[in-house]
Motif scaffolding. Structure first.
Motif, PDB file in Angstrom:
ATOM      1  N   LEU A  36       0.859  -1.176   0.000  1.00 61.09           N
ATOM      2  CA  LEU A  36       0.000   0.000   0.000  1.00 61.09           C
ATOM      3  C   LEU A  36       0.896   1.227   0.000  1.00 61.09           C
ATOM      4  N   LEU A  37       0.614   2.193  -0.860  1.00 62.04           N
ATOM      5  CA  LEU A  37       1.330   3.454  -0.888  1.00 62.04           C
ATOM      6  C   LEU A  37       0.330   4.570  -0.616  1.00 62.04           C
ATOM      7  N   VAL A  38       0.622   5.387   0.375  1.00 69.29           N
ATOM      8  CA  VAL A  38      -0.258   6.497   0.719  1.00 69.29           C
ATOM      9  C   VAL A  38       0.516   7.791   0.494  1.00 69.29           C
ATOM     10  N   ALA A  39       0.124   8.547  -0.516  1.00 69.77           N
ATOM     11  CA  ALA A  39       0.742   9.838  -0.820  1.00 69.77           C
ATOM     12  C   ALA A  39      -0.050  10.921  -0.104  1.00 69.77           C
ATOM     13  N   PHE A  40       0.602  11.665   0.798  1.00 71.04           N
ATOM     14  CA  PHE A  40      -0.071  12.649   1.650  1.00 71.04           C
ATOM     15  C   PHE A  40       0.556  14.022   1.451  1.00 71.04           C
ATOM     16  N   ASN A  41      -0.280  15.023   1.229  1.00 71.37           N
ATOM     17  CA  ASN A  41       0.177  16.411   1.094  1.00 71.37           C
ATOM     18  C   ASN A  41       0.107  17.073   2.463  1.00 71.37           C
ATOM     19  N   ALA A  42       1.266  17.222   3.110  1.00 75.55           N
ATOM     20  CA  ALA A  42       1.315  17.760   4.475  1.00 75.55           C
ATOM     21  C   ALA A  42       1.447  19.278   4.474  1.00 75.55           C
ATOM     22  N   GLU A  46      -2.186  21.743  17.672  1.00 73.46           N
ATOM     23  CA  GLU A  46      -0.799  21.550  18.108  1.00 73.46           C
ATOM     24  C   GLU A  46      -0.611  21.951  19.561  1.00 73.46           C
ATOM     25  N   GLU A  47      -1.263  23.037  19.981  1.00 76.09           N
ATOM     26  CA  GLU A  47      -1.162  23.458  21.378  1.00 76.09           C
ATOM     27  C   GLU A  47      -1.741  22.403  22.310  1.00 76.09           C
ATOM     28  N   VAL A  48      -2.849  21.794  21.915  1.00 73.30           N
ATOM     29  CA  VAL A  48      -3.519  20.809  22.768  1.00 73.30           C
ATOM     30  C   VAL A  48      -2.764  19.489  22.782  1.00 73.30           C
ATOM     31  N   LEU A  49      -2.292  19.050  21.614  1.00 68.86           N
ATOM     32  CA  LEU A  49      -1.657  17.733  21.506  1.00 68.86           C
ATOM     33  C   LEU A  49      -0.178  17.757  21.836  1.00 68.86           C
ATOM     34  N   GLY A  50       0.461  18.906  21.625  1.00 72.12           N
ATOM     35  CA  GLY A  50       1.904  18.978  21.850  1.00 72.12           C
ATOM     36  C   GLY A  50       2.711  18.320  20.756  1.00 72.12           C
ATOM     37  N   VAL A  51       2.077  18.009  19.616  1.00 73.79           N
ATOM     38  CA  VAL A  51       2.758  17.402  18.474  1.00 73.79           C
ATOM     39  C   VAL A  51       2.262  18.082  17.206  1.00 73.79           C
ATOM     40  N   ASP A  52       2.987  17.858  16.118  1.00 74.46           N
ATOM     41  CA  ASP A  52       2.568  18.387  14.831  1.00 74.46           C
ATOM     42  C   ASP A  52       1.323  17.640  14.371  1.00 74.46           C
ATOM     43  N   GLN A 107       1.474  15.415  11.244  1.00 71.05           N
ATOM     44  CA  GLN A 107       2.022  14.068  11.369  1.00 71.05           C
ATOM     45  C   GLN A 107       0.931  13.076  11.749  1.00 71.05           C
ATOM     46  N   TRP A 108       0.047  13.494  12.651  1.00 69.97           N
ATOM     47  CA  TRP A 108      -1.053  12.616  13.036  1.00 69.97           C
ATOM     48  C   TRP A 108      -2.058  12.467  11.901  1.00 69.97           C
ATOM     49  N   MET A 109      -2.230  13.523  11.102  1.00 73.99           N
ATOM     50  CA  MET A 109      -3.101  13.396   9.932  1.00 73.99           C
ATOM     51  C   MET A 109      -2.550  12.340   8.976  1.00 73.99           C
ATOM     52  N   GLU A 110      -1.236  12.366   8.765  1.00 72.89           N
ATOM     53  CA  GLU A 110      -0.614  11.376   7.887  1.00 72.89           C
ATOM     54  C   GLU A 110      -0.800   9.968   8.438  1.00 72.89           C
ATOM     55  N   ASP A 111      -0.565   9.797   9.737  1.00 71.89           N
ATOM     56  CA  ASP A 111      -0.744   8.479  10.348  1.00 71.89           C
ATOM     57  C   ASP A 111      -2.203   8.026  10.235  1.00 71.89           C
ATOM     58  N   TRP A 112      -3.127   8.952  10.444  1.00 73.93           N
ATOM     59  CA  TRP A 112      -4.542   8.601  10.343  1.00 73.93           C
ATOM     60  C   TRP A 112      -4.882   8.144   8.935  1.00 73.93           C
ATOM     61  N   GLN A 113      -4.338   8.841   7.926  1.00 74.67           N
ATOM     62  CA  GLN A 113      -4.626   8.448   6.555  1.00 74.67           C
ATOM     63  C   GLN A 113      -4.207   6.993   6.313  1.00 74.67           C
TER      64      GLN A 113
END
Length: 638
Positions: free
Chosen positions: A155-161, A530-536, A539-545
């Motif tokens: 599987l290849l997932v191309a994500f526009n971050a 980002e303020e709430v999660l403390g992460v970018d 990156q989580w959007m990409e992982d979710w995809q």
């Protein structure tokens, strides 16, 4: 209203105005914030700059100066036109006084040569279930090996971050593959007859988006100042049977300056609701008993769930209640013969005072909603709205609009934010409010990988089936829908709901605390996350995809590529008319066409490599190496 807006415009240069004192300079390509671009030697790129206030309004950045950090790579003229000189990377810098913004310019040769494994091609070595992410030019040339008797599927997932949905990347993923994917990762077909998604017209998301954006734009200037609530003293509660005069105008009638007053009769008063029915509503609508049931459900479920997760609304009319106005004015918003309907709305206009500074003469000076009413005979525009049809949908609309009311009222009067929440995140939180109402009403809980079981619950149909229906729309064409896109699209709404549920499941803290922080914030959109999660959050959007495909696919993947609350492979195939998991995947081919990927969007591609062979995959953007905001995740399926 024009006079009020003129007053705001006249105050724009006031040195005490917090919006102008916090003005920032933003580098852009067209209307989109500029981050990074790759161009070929000799190529050009036109950039511009704007001054952005804290409320999001714009001013020309006249007098700005331009430069690049390495003129051997690229130069820029006084009007922001970049010219590529030599291969490499440089920064383009725009300055105005003490303000500055920068972006990255990559200069690279077009990608040419045979599409085959060999020198300069990255060998991808993965165990089944493993994932590797390639960033930017790392993804240009990859070599995928095949093993086992049936070969190997990927599987290849191309994500526009990109941070902006408008920052499109025309991405081409081509491969020297001749064998099509064959692995069927859909779960076994459900044996019992699958119920259909709710039949009949769907909610008019275009109106919702239009209303949301216009209302926030209309009162954006007022947020720059310290707004005081209307000077309302404590009132006696209206008696059942008494009359109220309420402005039901939307923008078509001039919401502040040209009110559309309707007379309503108070039909129920509960601990948290005052329900008012328009005296001109069509006949044979809700009964007194129906209104009392709605009031009780609002008190016992919707108020409790929303306030415990998002905070309490303001109480500018000092009655400890929300007015719920059932009026044919909502039905009138749907033209004759439409295949959609407006279920109801909240209007932030009513939070402003009728007179004084930041005034809106047409304000109802109350926390309130406007709701669709039954129209069994199609009296309004010929659109029949049966009583059961309206009643079944009224509760999810109340849960949804209540989040908007809480979000806006607290930003205005409690948290003193200078800007309304961005549409995609605000809508996503309202869809979460619907899901939370489902959990509270049904007894189901998150993180239990719910599949087809909940669909037999009447609470699923009442509160959460529309969320799943929107998500199915996203799955059918994921590459066309950004998480940060226009919220008049059903697919975007479904994707944002599913992503926020994924975020809550992945975030180690308490769900309620996370929702509370997202609503009670002075920042918006990605910055708020980002303020709430403390992460970018990208990156989580990409992982979710990636998890959209890998979750419950019988693949042993890392935990971040799972969705603990819902078994969407089972749930969506149970509800979708095809009877299958409806995620659209593309095939990696030698003659692949470019895929237009907006910021926050992803394309899902599958490739099978024959046993004992290896195949090359090439990823480019406009024939050039991708910029770093293009990320390619490669997952070995088997």
């Amino acid at each position: 209203m024009l006079a009020v807006l003129a007053l705001f415009a006249g105050c724009r240069d006031n040195p005490t105005d917090p919006a102008t004192s916090e003005m920032r300079l933003e580098l852009r390509r067209g209307d989109v914030p500029f981050q990074e671009e790759t161009i070929a030697p000799g190529g050009t790129l036109q950039l511009n700059a704007k001054l952005i206030t804290a409320t999001g309004s714009e001013q020309d950045a006249s007098g700005a100066t331009w430069s690049t950090s390495d003129i051997a790579v690229a130069t820029v003229d006084t009007k922001g036109k970049v010219t590529a000189v030599g291969v490499g990377s440089t920064r383009v810098i725009v300055r105005l006084g003490e303000r500055a913004d920068t972006g990255v310019i990559n200069v690279a040769q077009p990608v040419t040569g045979a599409l085959e494994c060999g020198d300069g091609v990255v060998d991808v070595s993965l165990a089944p279930g493993e994932t590797q992410v390639f960033v930017g030019e790392e993804a240009v040339n990859l070599c995928l090996p095949g093993s086992g008797p049936q070969g190997t599927e990927y599987l290849l997932v191309a994500f526009n971050a990109s941070t902006s949905a408008g920052a499109r990347l025309n991405t081409r993923v081509a491969g020297s593959l001749s064998t099509l994917p064959s692995t069927d990762l859909a779960p076994a077909r459900v044996i019992v007859p699958a119920p259909k998604l709710r039949e009949g017209p769907v909610q008019d998301e275009r109106f919702h988006e239009w209303h949301l954006e216009r209302s926030r734009a209309e009162f954006a200037s007022a947020l720059r100042f310290s707004v005081s609530p209307p000077p309302v003293t404590a009132r006696a509660l209206p008696a059942v049977g008494s009359l109220m005069r309420l402005n039901a105008a939307t923008f078509s009638g001039g919401a502040c300056s040209n009110p559309d007053y309707r007379t309503g009769r108070v039909v129920a008063v509960s601990d948290r609701a005052i329900i008012v029915a328009d005296t001109t509503n069509p006949a044979n609508g809700f009964t007194t008993s129906d209104y009392e049931t709605i009031a009780a459900t609002f008190d016992d479920l919707i108020w409790r769930v929303n306030t415990s997760n998002f905070g309490e609304p303001t109480d500018i009319d000092n009655n400890d209640r929300v007015i719920i106005f059932y009026t044919r004015a909502v039905n009138e918003l749907t033209p004759a013969g439409a295949d959609s309907y407006v279920g109801g709305f909240f209007y932030n206009r009513d939070l402003f005072p009728k007179s004084g500074s930041n005034a809106c003469a047409g304000s109802n000076e109350a926390e309130m909603f406007y709701m669709l009413v039954p129209d069994p005979n199609g009296e309004v525009n010929g659109n029949v709205r049966g009583k059961n049809f309206v009643l079944e949908r009224t509760f999810s609309v109340l849960a949804h609009e209540f989040q908007h009311l809480i979000n806006d009222s607290r930003r205005l009067y409690v948290n003193k934010a200078l800007v309304w929440e961005e549409g995609w995140l605000n809508e996503g939180l309202s869809h979460i409010a619907e899901e939370l109402a489902f959990y509270a009403a049904s007894g189901y809980e998150p993180r239990n990988n719910l599949g087809s079981g909940p669909v037999s619950s009447p609470h699923f149909s009442r509160y959460n089936v529309d969320n799943v229906a929107r998500y199915i729309n996203y799955l059918r064409e994921p590459e066309k829908h950004s998480l940060m896109g226009e919220v008049d699209e059903l697919a975007t709404r479904g994707a944002v709901w599913a992503f926020l549920r994924y975020v809550a499941d992945r975030e180690p803290g308490d769900d309620q605390a996370m929702w509370m922080r997202l609503v009670n914030s002075k920042t918006v959109g990605l910055e708020n996350l980002e303020e709430v999660l403390g992460v970018d959050p990208l990156q989580w959007m990409e992982d979710w995809q990636v998890s959209v495909f890998t979750d419950d696919a019988d693949i042993d993947v890392d935990e971040r590529y799972t969705q603990p609350s819902w078994n969407f492979r089972l749930l969506t195939q149970f509800l979708d008319t095809s009877g299958r998991f409806p995620l659209r995947t593309l095939t990696v081919r030698p003659d692949a066409e470019p895929i237009p990927l907006d910021g926050g969007a992803a394309a899902f591609l599958r490739a099978r490599v024959e046993s004992g062979s290896e195949r090359a995959v090439r990823t480019t953007v406009e024939g050039l190496p991708p910029p770093s905001r293009l990320r390619l995740a490669v997952v070995r399926i088997d």
